[in-house]
Design a protein around this motif. Structure first.
Motif, mmCIF file in Angstrom:
data_model
loop_
_atom_site.group_PDB
_atom_site.id
_atom_site.type_symbol
_atom_site.label_atom_id
_atom_site.label_comp_id
_atom_site.label_asym_id
_atom_site.label_seq_id
_atom_site.Cartn_x
_atom_site.Cartn_y
_atom_site.Cartn_z
ATOM 1 N N HIS A 34 0.834 -1.196 0.000
ATOM 2 C CA HIS A 34 0.000 0.000 0.000
ATOM 3 C C HIS A 34 0.871 1.249 0.000
ATOM 4 C CE1 HIS A 34 -1.287 3.284 2.718
ATOM 5 N NE2 HIS A 34 -2.399 3.247 2.017
ATOM 6 N N GLY A 35 0.371 2.292 -0.644
ATOM 7 C CA GLY A 35 1.005 3.600 -0.591
ATOM 8 C C GLY A 35 -0.053 4.655 -0.834
ATOM 9 N N ASN A 36 0.364 5.893 -0.882
ATOM 10 C CA ASN A 36 -0.565 6.950 -1.274
ATOM 11 C C ASN A 36 0.179 7.986 -2.095
ATOM 12 O OD1 ASN A 36 0.637 8.141 1.173
ATOM 13 N ND2 ASN A 36 -1.001 7.089 2.272
ATOM 14 N N ASP A 37 -0.589 8.777 -2.831
ATOM 15 C CA ASP A 37 -0.033 9.619 -3.873
ATOM 16 C C ASP A 37 -0.640 11.004 -3.767
ATOM 17 O OD1 ASP A 37 0.462 10.872 -6.425
ATOM 18 O OD2 ASP A 37 0.873 8.888 -7.267
ATOM 19 N N GLY A 38 0.157 11.975 -3.234
ATOM 20 C CA GLY A 38 -0.317 13.338 -3.130
ATOM 21 C C GLY A 38 0.266 14.252 -4.192
ATOM 22 N N PHE A 39 1.498 13.951 -4.632
ATOM 23 C CA PHE A 39 2.145 14.721 -5.699
ATOM 24 C C PHE A 39 3.031 13.793 -6.530
ATOM 25 C CE2 PHE A 39 2.825 19.561 -5.925
ATOM 26 C CZ PHE A 39 1.469 19.808 -5.864
ATOM 27 N N PRO A 96 0.941 17.380 -11.920
ATOM 28 C CA PRO A 96 -0.245 17.994 -12.538
ATOM 29 C C PRO A 96 -1.508 17.163 -12.408
ATOM 30 C CG PRO A 96 1.665 18.274 -13.969
ATOM 31 C CD PRO A 96 2.084 17.355 -12.849
ATOM 32 N N TRP A 97 -1.358 15.853 -12.342
ATOM 33 C CA TRP A 97 -2.535 14.991 -12.354
ATOM 34 C C TRP A 97 -3.105 14.794 -10.960
ATOM 35 C CZ3 TRP A 97 -3.317 16.175 -16.856
ATOM 36 C CH2 TRP A 97 -2.251 16.312 -17.761
ATOM 37 N N ASN A 98 -2.333 15.127 -9.916
ATOM 38 C CA ASN A 98 -2.914 15.272 -8.582
ATOM 39 C C ASN A 98 -3.723 16.552 -8.502
ATOM 40 O OD1 ASN A 98 -0.057 13.803 -8.020
ATOM 41 N ND2 ASN A 98 -1.597 13.057 -6.586
ATOM 42 N N TRP A 111 1.612 22.648 -2.859
ATOM 43 C CA TRP A 111 2.564 21.773 -2.171
ATOM 44 C C TRP A 111 2.973 22.387 -0.833
ATOM 45 C CZ3 TRP A 111 8.068 20.593 -4.500
ATOM 46 C CH2 TRP A 111 8.658 19.530 -3.800
ATOM 47 N N PHE A 112 3.323 23.664 -0.847
ATOM 48 C CA PHE A 112 3.672 24.337 0.398
ATOM 49 C C PHE A 112 2.479 24.359 1.358
ATOM 50 C CE2 PHE A 112 6.623 27.269 -2.279
ATOM 51 C CZ PHE A 112 7.546 26.244 -2.401
ATOM 52 N N GLY A 113 1.337 24.792 0.839
ATOM 53 C CA GLY A 113 0.149 24.940 1.686
ATOM 54 C C GLY A 113 -0.309 23.637 2.290
ATOM 55 N N ALA A 114 -0.165 22.542 1.536
ATOM 56 C CA ALA A 114 -0.557 21.235 2.063
ATOM 57 C C ALA A 114 0.260 20.879 3.297
ATOM 58 C CB ALA A 114 -0.393 20.165 0.987
ATOM 59 N N SER A 115 1.560 21.193 3.254
ATOM 60 C CA SER A 115 2.407 20.864 4.402
ATOM 61 C C SER A 115 2.020 21.702 5.618
ATOM 62 C CB SER A 115 3.881 21.096 4.048
ATOM 63 O OG SER A 115 4.158 22.473 3.836
ATOM 64 N N TRP A 116 1.777 22.979 5.415
ATOM 65 C CA TRP A 116 1.393 23.847 6.528
ATOM 66 C C TRP A 116 0.059 23.413 7.123
ATOM 67 C CZ3 TRP A 116 1.924 26.815 10.445
ATOM 68 C CH2 TRP A 116 0.866 27.595 10.913
ATOM 69 N N THR A 117 -0.898 23.106 6.287
ATOM 70 C CA THR A 117 -2.224 22.731 6.783
ATOM 71 C C THR A 117 -2.162 21.441 7.586
ATOM 72 O OG1 THR A 117 -3.204 23.773 4.836
ATOM 73 C CG2 THR A 117 -4.608 22.299 6.103
ATOM 74 N N GLU A 118 -1.390 20.470 7.104
ATOM 75 C CA GLU A 118 -1.278 19.215 7.844
ATOM 76 C C GLU A 118 -0.616 19.431 9.201
ATOM 77 O OE1 GLU A 118 0.612 14.730 7.549
ATOM 78 O OE2 GLU A 118 0.547 15.981 5.745
ATOM 79 N N VAL A 119 0.493 20.156 9.214
ATOM 80 C CA VAL A 119 1.208 20.405 10.467
ATOM 81 C C VAL A 119 0.328 21.196 11.431
ATOM 82 C CG1 VAL A 119 3.126 21.718 11.455
ATOM 83 C CG2 VAL A 119 3.517 20.214 9.504
ATOM 84 N N SER A 120 -0.370 22.195 10.920
ATOM 85 C CA SER A 120 -1.238 23.012 11.763
ATOM 86 C C SER A 120 -2.389 22.202 12.326
ATOM 87 C CB SER A 120 -1.767 24.191 10.941
ATOM 88 O OG SER A 120 -2.631 24.996 11.717
ATOM 89 N N MET A 135 -6.112 16.106 -2.806
ATOM 90 C CA MET A 135 -5.316 15.589 -3.927
ATOM 91 C C MET A 135 -4.764 14.200 -3.686
ATOM 92 S SD MET A 135 -3.117 18.867 -5.169
ATOM 93 C CE MET A 135 -2.118 18.776 -3.670
ATOM 94 N N ALA A 136 -4.632 13.779 -2.439
ATOM 95 C CA ALA A 136 -3.975 12.515 -2.124
ATOM 96 C C ALA A 136 -4.936 11.352 -2.302
ATOM 97 C CB ALA A 136 -3.445 12.542 -0.689
ATOM 98 N N GLU A 137 -4.417 10.265 -2.877
ATOM 99 C CA GLU A 137 -5.210 9.058 -3.099
ATOM 100 C C GLU A 137 -4.425 7.837 -2.644
ATOM 101 O OE1 GLU A 137 -8.237 9.261 -4.054
ATOM 102 O OE2 GLU A 137 -8.345 11.268 -4.921
#
Length: 461
Positions: A173-178, A400-402, A302-311, A212-214
């Motif tokens: 199993h894995g996941n794909d955000g970017f 781009p496809w994410n 990409w930047f915003g995703a990291s901030w939102t997760e950490v926050s 975006m992550a699947e």
């Protein structure tokens, strides 16, 4: 290394499940074989964070005790789960001790579905901290590509890809955000499918990654990929229907200005185009239009995703790796200034879907990578800019496809002059997952690939 491997190591998930259902073997034996192989090979590779030896053996016994194995498409199949996905009774590591979450009280839905199909979770696979990079390492050391131990297996599902490529498990199993499934698949010579939006239950942090992550799986064969996809998507059938007469747009244009695919990756697209034509399809040269603004939106997201997760998770930024601290702080700026806009992502999705209709094409073929995978060592201690440049220079084709939330698949098509695998990416409109798999199946029949890394695992079925 030429010593023989245990009987069921190297078998496909389909072969294992059929053997367990028929009574040719037991889940207990299959898992024991794989745990022995893990014990001898994983110290070389570093694919796993936690190996669930005793727990996996107990789970295998429970599979063997079931009265009706015929309903289990993954009966007795050992699998690994990426360490950012909840497994009851284990902490969710997220790539480092600083990002580690509490012990999970319940399995994530995709883990529940895998177990419900008869799979046995033998280990959790490593990833870079917070899954932000296309290389996999942390303070404990790197995860290594079984095809060349000096190279990375990609990221962020690098541990999963390394494990499958080395035969530690037949399915991971894995996941794909970017690009986090497809990049490792390309690095390690595997099949990796990122489903489109709403097909598989999303990661719990999907709101942080803006949807975006699947979730998906990595495998050595298309048949295993189809079975695994059906399980994760909650579908009864994994049967593939051979497609005919598709029109496929072929493009080697990079989405990132100034970065181009190298000669081996361009040659891979040429080889894949020939396979398409031999399979009765039409290949037409047609580039998607990647606006300059797409790159800026992608970076902001990409930047915003990291901030939102950490926050959202209340993590202490100062405790994280320095490459990630800058990334997160840029994400805070991008988020507060409104640079990562859902409207922009939806506009790109609409434009991407229109590409297929406006050009009369069913699929898009691109390179999977732009260059050979970087060295394995030391990335967690390097600067943010070094990690950014490394990831973008060798793997620009996935993100781009994410952003568009479209299905995309990576399939092997040969070997580079340096001995590492080559692969291409196929992208389709919403709902095209089975078509992507079916075309990949045609590739596999016409040009079978080396299923496991020969340097670690010479005995191949």
């Amino acid at each position: 290394m030429t010593e023989p491997v245990p009987n069921w190591v190297g078998a496909t998930a389909k072969q294992i499940a059929r053997g367990v259902r028929r009574g040719d073997t037991s889940a207990t034996q299959v898992v024991a074989d794989h745990l022995e192989h893990i014990g001898s090979r994983d110290p070389l590779i570093g694919a796993f964070r936690v190996v669930r030896g005793g727990e996996a053996a107990t789970e295998a016994e429970k599979v063997d005790e079931q009265h009706d194995l015929t309903r289990l498409p993954l009966a007795g199949v050992p699998v690994a789960v990426k360490e950012n996905t909840a497994i009851a009774g284990l902490p969710t590591w997220n790539g480092s001790a600083a990002a580690r979450g509490p012990i999970a009280e319940a399995d994530h839905e995709v883990v529940r579905r895998l177990r419900g199909a008869g799979a046995v979770v033998v280990a959790t696979s490593r990833m870079p901290e917070l899954g932000l990079w296309a290389v996999t390492d942390d303070e404990d050391g790197p995860t290594r590509n079984p095809w060349d131990l000096t190279r990375t297996p990609g990221g962020s599902s690098g541990g999963a890809a390394a494990a499958v490529s080395a035969g530690l498990v037949p399915l991971a199993h894995g996941n794909d955000g970017f690009g986090s499934l497809r990049i490792p698949a390309a690095c390690c010579g595997l099949v990796g499918l990122k489903p489109g939006r709403g097909v598989v239950p999303p990661p719990p942090e999907s709101d942080g990654w803006f949807g975006m992550a699947e979730h998906g799986l990595l495998s050595t064969t298309v048949a295993d990929a189809a079975i695994g996809f059906a399980v994760l998507a909650g579908r009864d059938s994994a049967k593939l229907t051979e497609p005919s007469g598709l029109r496929v747009a072929v493009s080697t244009r990079s989405p990132v200005s100034g970065i181009a695919a190298d000669a081996p990756n361009r040659d891979a697209v040429t080889a894949a185009s020939r396979l398409l034509i031999a399979g009765g399809h039409t290949a037409v040269a047609k580039d998607p239009v990647y606006p300059v603004s797409l790159g800026l939106r992608g970076l902001a997201t990409w930047f915003g995703a990291s901030w939102t997760e950490v926050s959202n998770r209340g993590l202490e930024i100062g405790a994280l790796q320095r490459r990630n601290r800058r990334h997160i702080r840029l994400g805070k700026i991008a988020t507060r200034r409104g640079y990562a806009r859902e409207a922009d992502r939806e506009a790109w999705r609409d434009r991407s879907i229109a590409f297929f209709a406006d050009n009369g094409v069913d699929l898009l073929l691109t390179p999977a990578l732009a260059a050979t995978p970087p060295a394995a060592d030391g990335w967690s201690g390097r600067s943010w800019s070094a990690n950014m440049l490394a990831s973008m220079r060798y793997a620009p084709f996935a993100a781009p496809w994410n952003l568009a939330a479209l299905p995309a698949l990576v399939v092997p098509v040969g070997v580079r002059p340096d001995g590492l695998p080559l692969a291409v990416q196929l992208v389709g409109p919403p709902g095209s997952e089975m078509t992507l798999l079916a075309v990949a199946g045609q590739f596999e029949l016409a040009a079978p690939w080396q299923r496991h890394a020969p340097s670690v695992f010479p005995a191949v079925r």
